[in-house]
Scaffold this motif. Structure first.
Motif, PDB file in Angstrom:
ATOM      1  N   PHE A 204       0.559  -0.870  -0.326  1.00 53.18           N
ATOM      2  CA  PHE A 204       0.151   0.128   0.239  1.00 53.18           C
ATOM      3  C   PHE A 204       1.261   1.237  -0.229  1.00 53.18           C
ATOM      4  O   PHE A 204       2.058   1.216   0.325  1.00 53.18           O
ATOM      5  N   THR A 205       0.410   2.128  -0.471  1.00 57.00           N
ATOM      6  CA  THR A 205       1.158   3.072  -0.441  1.00 57.00           C
ATOM      7  C   THR A 205       0.967   4.013   1.299  1.00 57.00           C
ATOM      8  O   THR A 205      -0.470   4.384   0.890  1.00 57.00           O
ATOM      9  N   PRO A 206       1.743   4.695   1.483  1.00 58.47           N
ATOM     10  CA  PRO A 206       1.808   5.083   2.861  1.00 58.47           C
ATOM     11  C   PRO A 206       0.690   6.758   2.962  1.00 58.47           C
ATOM     12  O   PRO A 206       1.046   7.861   2.087  1.00 58.47           O
ATOM     13  N   ALA A 207      -0.654   6.874   3.633  1.00 56.53           N
ATOM     14  CA  ALA A 207      -0.928   8.613   3.539  1.00 56.53           C
ATOM     15  C   ALA A 207      -0.024   9.510   4.145  1.00 56.53           C
ATOM     16  O   ALA A 207      -0.828  10.732   4.110  1.00 56.53           O
ATOM     17  N   PHE A 208       0.237   8.762   5.124  1.00 58.04           N
ATOM     18  CA  PHE A 208       0.651   9.695   6.356  1.00 58.04           C
ATOM     19  C   PHE A 208       1.841   8.702   6.892  1.00 58.04           C
ATOM     20  O   PHE A 208       1.910   7.197   6.751  1.00 58.04           O
ATOM     21  N   VAL A 209       2.906   9.173   7.320  1.00 53.55           N
ATOM     22  CA  VAL A 209       3.905   8.264   7.756  1.00 53.55           C
ATOM     23  C   VAL A 209       4.842   9.152   9.306  1.00 53.55           C
ATOM     24  O   VAL A 209       5.299  10.281   9.543  1.00 53.55           O
ATOM     25  N   VAL A 210       4.726   8.260   9.975  1.00 50.17           N
ATOM     26  CA  VAL A 210       4.691   8.474  11.845  1.00 50.17           C
ATOM     27  C   VAL A 210       6.599   8.051  12.002  1.00 50.17           C
ATOM     28  O   VAL A 210       6.790   6.475  11.177  1.00 50.17           O
ATOM     29  N   ALA A 211       7.663   9.128  11.931  1.00 53.57           N
ATOM     30  CA  ALA A 211       8.584   7.960  13.178  1.00 53.57           C
ATOM     31  C   ALA A 211       8.443   8.140  14.865  1.00 53.57           C
ATOM     32  O   ALA A 211       7.664   9.026  14.726  1.00 53.57           O
ATOM     33  N   VAL A 212       9.421   6.531  15.076  1.00 53.66           N
ATOM     34  CA  VAL A 212       8.849   7.215  16.593  1.00 53.66           C
ATOM     35  C   VAL A 212      10.506   6.886  16.733  1.00 53.66           C
ATOM     36  O   VAL A 212      10.982   5.708  16.737  1.00 53.66           O
ATOM     37  N   ASP A 213      10.626   7.419  18.126  1.00 58.59           N
ATOM     38  CA  ASP A 213      12.035   7.340  18.996  1.00 58.59           C
ATOM     39  C   ASP A 213      13.362   7.792  18.141  1.00 58.59           C
ATOM     40  O   ASP A 213      13.808   6.636  17.559  1.00 58.59           O
ATOM     41  N   VAL A 214      12.831   7.965  16.882  1.00 56.46           N
ATOM     42  CA  VAL A 214      14.067   8.370  15.890  1.00 56.46           C
ATOM     43  C   VAL A 214      14.488  10.672  15.909  1.00 56.46           C
ATOM     44  O   VAL A 214      13.996  11.248  15.210  1.00 56.46           O
ATOM     45  N   ALA A 215      15.507  10.574  16.779  1.00 59.93           N
ATOM     46  CA  ALA A 215      15.826  12.285  16.651  1.00 59.93           C
ATOM     47  C   ALA A 215      16.236  13.095  15.638  1.00 59.93           C
ATOM     48  O   ALA A 215      16.002  14.243  15.550  1.00 59.93           O
ATOM     49  N   GLY A 216      16.801  12.306  14.173  1.00 60.39           N
ATOM     50  CA  GLY A 216      17.463  12.962  13.558  1.00 60.39           C
ATOM     51  C   GLY A 216      17.263  11.959  12.166  1.00 60.39           C
ATOM     52  O   GLY A 216      17.450  10.615  12.378  1.00 60.39           O
ATOM     53  N   ILE A 217      17.172  12.361  11.156  1.00 64.41           N
ATOM     54  CA  ILE A 217      17.273  11.652   9.438  1.00 64.41           C
ATOM     55  C   ILE A 217      18.376  10.881   9.550  1.00 64.41           C
ATOM     56  O   ILE A 217      17.816   9.874   8.869  1.00 64.41           O
ATOM     57  N   GLN A 218      19.681  10.686  10.279  1.00 64.51           N
ATOM     58  CA  GLN A 218      20.534   9.909   9.407  1.00 64.51           C
ATOM     59  C   GLN A 218      20.657   8.764  10.796  1.00 64.51           C
ATOM     60  O   GLN A 218      20.644   7.989  10.519  1.00 64.51           O
ATOM     61  N   LEU A 219      19.321   8.501  11.645  1.00 64.54           N
ATOM     62  CA  LEU A 219      19.180   7.108  12.146  1.00 64.54           C
ATOM     63  C   LEU A 219      18.492   6.009  10.962  1.00 64.54           C
ATOM     64  O   LEU A 219      18.441   5.472  11.825  1.00 64.54           O
ATOM     65  N   PHE A 220      17.715   7.128  10.347  1.00 65.31           N
ATOM     66  CA  PHE A 220      16.809   5.976   9.300  1.00 65.31           C
ATOM     67  C   PHE A 220      17.907   5.112   8.950  1.00 65.31           C
ATOM     68  O   PHE A 220      16.656   4.042   8.523  1.00 65.31           O
TER      69      PHE A 220
END
Length: 171
Positions: A53-69
């Protein structure tokens, strides 16, 4: 629901709890992580994003900065457009469109105990198990100084749902 690379119990537990709450509300939801989810968390029966499915809304949990993805599993496709970040790190960089950050919380999972009921979902034993996992791992089974009286109260509430806290602690 995006988790950080090298996933720990808080990012996985928070992701699983939010995913299950959304699913109970009839939403299509899944967890995505750059790295494999460690087998020790299999007891949570996490719905992993498979691209169906294509997400309509994206949530990040416990991620302080984009480098942590991280960079595997096509996570960057979603990491660049995070609608909401739920986090407990005071160092959160504010990369998401909206943030729910409480640096007084011992774990991001603590924040879900307020958010999930506000969404209209009930904290079921399976959700409580995931929240408890997040809390117990980020507090070192309550031996770190980040465990506050609120942390203990939340853990007790999760235990009152009937979860096997001792088994989670052993994992």
């Amino acid at each position: 629901i995006l988790c950080h690379k090298n996933p720990d119990g808080d990012t996985i537990g928070s992701g699983a709890a939010l995913c299950k709450a959304l699913q109970h509300l009839g939403k299509t939801a899944a967890v995505l992580c750059s790295d494999p989810i460690p087998a020790m968390y299999d007891y949570m029966q996490i719905t992993v994003y498979d691209g169906s499915f294509t997400p309509a809304f994206v949530v990040a949990v416990d991620v302080a900065g984009i480098q942590l993805f991280g960079e595997r599993n096509n996570i960057q496709e979603y990491a660049e457009h995070v609608d909401l970040c739920i986090d407990h790190h005071g160092s959160n960089s504010g990369y998401a469109y909206e943030t729910l950050v409480d640096d007084g919380a011992a774990a991001a999972a603590e924040l879900l105990t307020t958010l999930i009921p506000e969404m209209g979902a009930k904290i079921t034993p399976e959700i409580a198990e995931a929240i408890y996992t997040g809390i117990t791992t980020d507090t070192g089974c309550f031996k770190y100084t980040n465990a506050t009286p609120r942390t203990y109260r939340i853990a007790a509430c999760m235990m009152e749902t009937g979860i096997d806290a001792a088994a989670i602690n052993r994992e």
